[in-house]
Design a protein around this motif. Structure first.
Motif, PDB file in Angstrom:
ATOM      1  N   LEU A  96       0.835  -1.313   0.217  1.00 56.06           N
ATOM      2  CA  LEU A  96      -0.057   0.026  -0.185  1.00 56.06           C
ATOM      3  C   LEU A  96       0.815   1.120   0.072  1.00 56.06           C
ATOM      4  CD1 LEU A  96      -2.793  -1.036   2.302  1.00 56.06           C
ATOM      5  CD2 LEU A  96      -3.021  -0.745  -0.041  1.00 56.06           C
ATOM      6  N   ILE A  97       1.900   1.307   0.621  1.00 56.47           N
ATOM      7  CA  ILE A  97       2.710   2.532   0.684  1.00 56.47           C
ATOM      8  C   ILE A  97       3.326   2.735  -0.661  1.00 56.47           C
ATOM      9  CG2 ILE A  97       5.143   3.317   1.515  1.00 56.47           C
ATOM     10  CD1 ILE A  97       4.589   1.764   4.171  1.00 56.47           C
ATOM     11  N   LEU A  98       3.834   1.667  -1.396  1.00 53.20           N
ATOM     12  CA  LEU A  98       4.476   1.994  -2.698  1.00 53.20           C
ATOM     13  C   LEU A  98       3.430   2.228  -3.705  1.00 53.20           C
ATOM     14  CD1 LEU A  98       6.919   1.645  -4.816  1.00 53.20           C
ATOM     15  CD2 LEU A  98       6.373  -0.644  -4.789  1.00 53.20           C
ATOM     16  N   PHE A  99       2.273   1.406  -3.723  1.00 56.23           N
ATOM     17  CA  PHE A  99       1.390   1.824  -4.854  1.00 56.23           C
ATOM     18  C   PHE A  99       0.449   2.927  -4.424  1.00 56.23           C
ATOM     19  CE2 PHE A  99       2.992  -2.301  -5.975  1.00 56.23           C
ATOM     20  CZ  PHE A  99       2.788  -2.252  -7.200  1.00 56.23           C
ATOM     21  N   GLY A 100       0.395   3.530  -2.907  1.00 60.83           N
ATOM     22  CA  GLY A 100      -0.174   4.496  -2.677  1.00 60.83           C
ATOM     23  C   GLY A 100       0.506   5.940  -3.298  1.00 60.83           C
ATOM     24  N   ALA A 101       1.813   5.694  -3.120  1.00 58.24           N
ATOM     25  CA  ALA A 101       2.787   6.795  -3.661  1.00 58.24           C
ATOM     26  C   ALA A 101       2.727   6.917  -5.299  1.00 58.24           C
ATOM     27  CB  ALA A 101       4.209   6.484  -3.261  1.00 58.24           C
ATOM     28  N   PHE A 102       2.497   5.705  -5.728  1.00 57.16           N
ATOM     29  CA  PHE A 102       2.452   5.453  -7.257  1.00 57.16           C
ATOM     30  C   PHE A 102       1.302   6.300  -7.712  1.00 57.16           C
ATOM     31  CE2 PHE A 102       0.770   2.625 -10.869  1.00 57.16           C
ATOM     32  CZ  PHE A 102       1.901   3.348 -11.956  1.00 57.16           C
ATOM     33  N   ALA A 103      -0.152   6.073  -6.941  1.00 58.61           N
ATOM     34  CA  ALA A 103      -1.429   6.646  -7.396  1.00 58.61           C
ATOM     35  C   ALA A 103      -1.248   8.231  -7.138  1.00 58.61           C
ATOM     36  CB  ALA A 103      -2.426   6.116  -6.224  1.00 58.61           C
ATOM     37  N   VAL A 104      -0.401   8.665  -5.998  1.00 60.14           N
ATOM     38  CA  VAL A 104      -0.200  10.110  -5.755  1.00 60.14           C
ATOM     39  C   VAL A 104       0.361  10.533  -7.135  1.00 60.14           C
ATOM     40  CG1 VAL A 104       0.759  11.816  -4.511  1.00 60.14           C
ATOM     41  CG2 VAL A 104      -0.476  10.006  -3.264  1.00 60.14           C
ATOM     42  N   VAL A 105       1.338   9.985  -7.628  1.00 58.68           N
ATOM     43  CA  VAL A 105       2.041  10.731  -8.876  1.00 58.68           C
ATOM     44  C   VAL A 105       1.145  10.540  -9.874  1.00 58.68           C
ATOM     45  CG1 VAL A 105       4.154  10.091 -10.459  1.00 58.68           C
ATOM     46  CG2 VAL A 105       4.245   9.922  -7.979  1.00 58.68           C
ATOM     47  N   LEU A 106       0.307   9.563 -10.071  1.00 55.89           N
ATOM     48  CA  LEU A 106      -0.731   9.527 -11.201  1.00 55.89           C
ATOM     49  C   LEU A 106      -1.684  10.397 -11.112  1.00 55.89           C
ATOM     50  CD1 LEU A 106      -1.222   5.720 -11.883  1.00 55.89           C
ATOM     51  CD2 LEU A 106       0.309   7.283 -12.939  1.00 55.89           C
ATOM     52  N   VAL A 107      -2.113  10.859 -10.010  1.00 58.04           N
ATOM     53  CA  VAL A 107      -3.174  12.029  -9.606  1.00 58.04           C
ATOM     54  C   VAL A 107      -2.568  13.165 -10.207  1.00 58.04           C
ATOM     55  CG1 VAL A 107      -4.838  12.899  -8.119  1.00 58.04           C
ATOM     56  CG2 VAL A 107      -4.687  10.308  -8.375  1.00 58.04           C
ATOM     57  N   THR A 108      -1.517  13.390  -9.443  1.00 54.69           N
ATOM     58  CA  THR A 108      -1.069  14.888  -9.576  1.00 54.69           C
ATOM     59  C   THR A 108      -0.674  15.229 -10.986  1.00 54.69           C
ATOM     60  OG1 THR A 108      -0.098  14.311  -7.360  1.00 54.69           O
ATOM     61  CG2 THR A 108       0.827  16.255  -8.665  1.00 54.69           C
ATOM     62  N   THR A 109      -0.111  14.392 -11.684  1.00 47.44           N
ATOM     63  CA  THR A 109       0.303  14.442 -13.233  1.00 47.44           C
ATOM     64  C   THR A 109      -0.897  14.524 -14.254  1.00 47.44           C
ATOM     65  OG1 THR A 109       0.974  12.059 -13.235  1.00 47.44           O
ATOM     66  CG2 THR A 109       2.716  13.601 -12.715  1.00 47.44           C
ATOM     67  N   SER A 110      -1.960  14.084 -13.696  1.00 47.49           N
ATOM     68  CA  SER A 110      -3.052  14.007 -14.667  1.00 47.49           C
ATOM     69  C   SER A 110      -4.066  15.197 -14.786  1.00 47.49           C
ATOM     70  CB  SER A 110      -4.015  12.821 -14.536  1.00 47.49           C
ATOM     71  OG  SER A 110      -4.475  12.764 -13.225  1.00 47.49           O
ATOM     72  N   GLY A 111      -3.409  16.429 -14.083  1.00 45.73           N
ATOM     73  CA  GLY A 111      -4.533  17.714 -14.128  1.00 45.73           C
ATOM     74  C   GLY A 111      -4.213  18.524 -15.166  1.00 45.73           C
ATOM     75  N   ALA A 112      -3.625  19.669 -15.196  1.00 42.69           N
ATOM     76  CA  ALA A 112      -3.649  20.732 -16.283  1.00 42.69           C
ATOM     77  C   ALA A 112      -2.880  20.168 -17.589  1.00 42.69           C
ATOM     78  CB  ALA A 112      -2.947  21.812 -15.723  1.00 42.69           C
ATOM     79  N   ALA A 113      -3.142  20.552 -18.468  1.00 40.77           N
ATOM     80  CA  ALA A 113      -2.434  20.039 -19.738  1.00 40.77           C
ATOM     81  C   ALA A 113      -0.773  20.704 -19.760  1.00 40.77           C
ATOM     82  CB  ALA A 113      -2.962  20.825 -20.929  1.00 40.77           C
ATOM     83  N   GLU A 114      -0.616  21.775 -19.203  1.00 36.80           N
ATOM     84  CA  GLU A 114       0.686  22.403 -19.117  1.00 36.80           C
ATOM     85  C   GLU A 114       1.732  21.320 -18.227  1.00 36.80           C
ATOM     86  OE1 GLU A 114      -1.570  24.132 -18.349  1.00 36.80           O
ATOM     87  OE2 GLU A 114      -2.040  25.603 -20.039  1.00 36.80           O
ATOM     88  N   ARG A 115       1.017  20.777 -17.280  1.00 35.04           N
ATOM     89  CA  ARG A 115       1.849  20.197 -16.285  1.00 35.04           C
ATOM     90  C   ARG A 115       2.174  18.669 -16.729  1.00 35.04           C
ATOM     91  NH1 ARG A 115      -1.728  18.839 -11.620  1.00 35.04           N
ATOM     92  NH2 ARG A 115      -1.812  21.050 -11.539  1.00 35.04           N
TER      93      ARG A 115
END
Length: 543
Positions: free
Chosen positions: A175-194
């Motif tokens: 859960l720690i590893l894949f929780g961090a993985f999910a955070v990266v996915l969520v954060t990078t799927s926002g604005a088009a510039e990001r």
């Protein structure tokens, strides 16, 4: 998507005294060089302590101070760059190519350098990164978050059912590893510039990692022929598995699939920057030989399919044709051998080496069928492994008979705990396939969500390639799809859920598929014939 900047050509500078100015190019070169050197040292140290991998010792028998020192050598430059903020996604791109790191107590979720970067990146993005949590246009990420929730329920549920401390530790590490993985996915799927910056930086970092691995392999290849009498998991100074090259990766299969993913990613980097890199082209010429040297049957079969797919796109046709001579010669020399040195010796008349060919049983999967049958026999809806798990915990107190029936039903839906099926210490038989492994770990719900996550990524890549606004963007999505193909295929014969480069590839694909499928609402503007053959659509006659 806009074109990314030239490789290692940024003009920004870090905040150093005036008498000591360091540009981005020097930071990138020095970081990759340092990481490659440390990973090479760790391979040699591990092999030395384990007597070339053939002894009875494990990595945990290596003195803690040795492991901690090498881990710190990986950690310190990583933290230094992440603190700067602008290196986050570049490091993610590089991380998939570095390989394994020492295992430390209390950190079982960090086994590869990519794991370390993903966890630290998630912390960095949560603390100092963008606050937007909008991922409205990326349904795949939402599905993965739901899958992670099922993993959490599975881990919690099995703790209450079996009270097994080992099982809980495995679930929490997962859960720690894949929780961090999910955070990266969520954060990078926002604005088009990001997303654009993340995509460009990850591509640049990945290509740097590919070239670094090519350099390691050039050193390893002659060593394969010098050291042929050793047997074990970390032979040839920790860079081989028996006589099969694995470089700094956990095993030769991991390395073989990494090589396949690197081909379309490297071609995509050259396409987006409109350059022809001699170093990258030399690396691509080396890849077919390395795939054969890895001994991975899956990689060799998938590589043939990938070359055919590359030939379909006219923009990639000549560069792909340039790879065919190396591919043909390498395949002829060692396609039916696990050991490339044995294949060479056989070509020169060595009768003993000729017996090591598996030409007659290249597609033999009898051993895998047996593993699958054994796993199915222990599946929650056919029987129970509760007795095996209880034997590992002396504190378990038997419940009422009706609760045992309820536990079987719950295990069928939520599995036996996140990560349990993927560990050799588990009493559950290893299925050697990701989808059946997901059924063991997270039950029917987890299997459905994981399969849906991968399917949505694949479908969105195809739709974006079909409906891209320009031919350049269409080729970008096409090449990303080819990079995703080995990552998707490897789920059938193996369990890649914690492979470092597999995770970084998924991050790259999620960045690509986020956003609307058809820009400006245009749909149906591109046909399959135009996508493949470049046939221009006839203009509509005017009246």
């Amino acid at each position: 998507m806009q074109r990314s900047g030239q490789f290692f050509a940024s003009e920004f500078r870090l905040s150093f005294p005036r008498w000591f100015r360091v540009t981005d190019i020097s930071i990138k070169y020095s970081t990759i060089s340092w990481l490659v050197a440390v990973s090479f040292v760790w391979a040699v140290v591990r092999s030395s302590y384990l007597d070339w991998g053939s002894g009875e010792f494990s990595e945990l028998d290596i003195p803690l101070w040795v492991r901690a020192s090498i881990f710190a050598a990986f950690l310190l430059p990583t933290v230094a760059l992440l603190v700067q903020g602008k290196w986050t996604y570049w490091l993610l791109g590089v991380s998939g190519a570095i390989g394994v790191v020492p295992k430390l107590p209390l950190l079982p979720f960090i086994q590869e350098y990519a794991h370390l970067v993903i966890v630290l990146t998630a912390i960095s993005l949560v603390v100092t990164g963008p606050r937007s949590r909008s991922f409205r246009d990326c349904g795949a990420v939402k599905i993965y978050v739901a899958y992670l929730a099922v993993c959490a329920v599975s881990t919690t549920l099995n703790w209450f059912l079996f009270q097994n401390l080992w099982q809980l530790k495995v679930g929490l590490a997962f859960l720690i590893l894949f929780g961090a993985f999910a955070v990266v996915l969520v954060t990078t799927s926002g604005a088009a510039e990001r997303r654009e910056k993340a995509f460009a930086d990850m591509l640049e970092g990945a290509v740097g990692g590919f070239l670094a691995q090519g350099l390691i392999c050039l050193v390893t290849i002659p060593l394969l022929f010098l050291f042929q009498s050793h047997e074990g998991n970390d032979t040839v100074f920790g860079l081989a598995f028996y006589e099969r090259i694995k470089s700094t990766f956990p095993g030769p299969v991991n390395f073989g699939m990494f090589l396949l993913i690197s081909v379309p990613v490297a071609l995509l980097w050259m396409h987006r920057n409109r350059i022809r890199s001699t170093l990258v082209m030399l690396y691509l010429q080396l890849v077919p030989w390395l795939v054969v040297m890895s001994g991975s049957r899956s990689a060799r079969i998938a590589g043939a399919v990938m070359l055919l797919a590359l030939l379909l796109r006219r923009e990639m046709r000549w560069r792909t044709v340039a790879l065919l001579p190396s591919t043909i010669v390498a395949s002829y020399a060692g396609f039916f051998y696990n050991s490339f040195p044995a294949a060479i010796r056989a070509l020169f008349g060595d009768q003993e080496a000729a017996t090591l060919s598996f030409k007659g049983h290249f597609f033999d999967v009898h051993d895998r069928v047996g593993l699958i049958a054994e796993t199915m026999g222990a599946a929650p809806f056919l029987s129970s492994i509760g007795n095996d798990l209880r034997e590992q915990s002396g504190n378990w107190v038997p419940w009422a008979q009706w609760l045992q029936t309820l536990s079987k039903v719950l295990n069928s839906m939520f599995g036996y705990g996140a990560g349990v099926g993927g560990y050799s210490q588990s009493s559950f038989p290893s299925p050697h396939t990701m989808f059946l492994n997901a059924l063991v770990d997270t039950g029917i719900l987890g299997l459905v969500l994981l399969g849906l996550f991968l399917a949505v990524l694949a479908v969105r890549l195809l739709l974006k390639a079909l409906y891209a606004a320009t031919d350049a963007d269409s080729l970008t999505y096409w090449l990303c799809g080819l990079a995703f193909f080995p990552a998707l295929l490897v789920n059938i014969p193996y369990v890649p859920q914690i492979w470092g480069f597999y995770l970084t590839t998924i991050i790259l694909i999620c960045v690509v598929v986020a956003g609307p499928v058809a820009p400006n609402g245009k749909t149906g503007e591109r046909k399959f014939t135009r996508l493949i053959f470049g046939v221009q659509r006839r203009p509509t006659p005017t009246t």
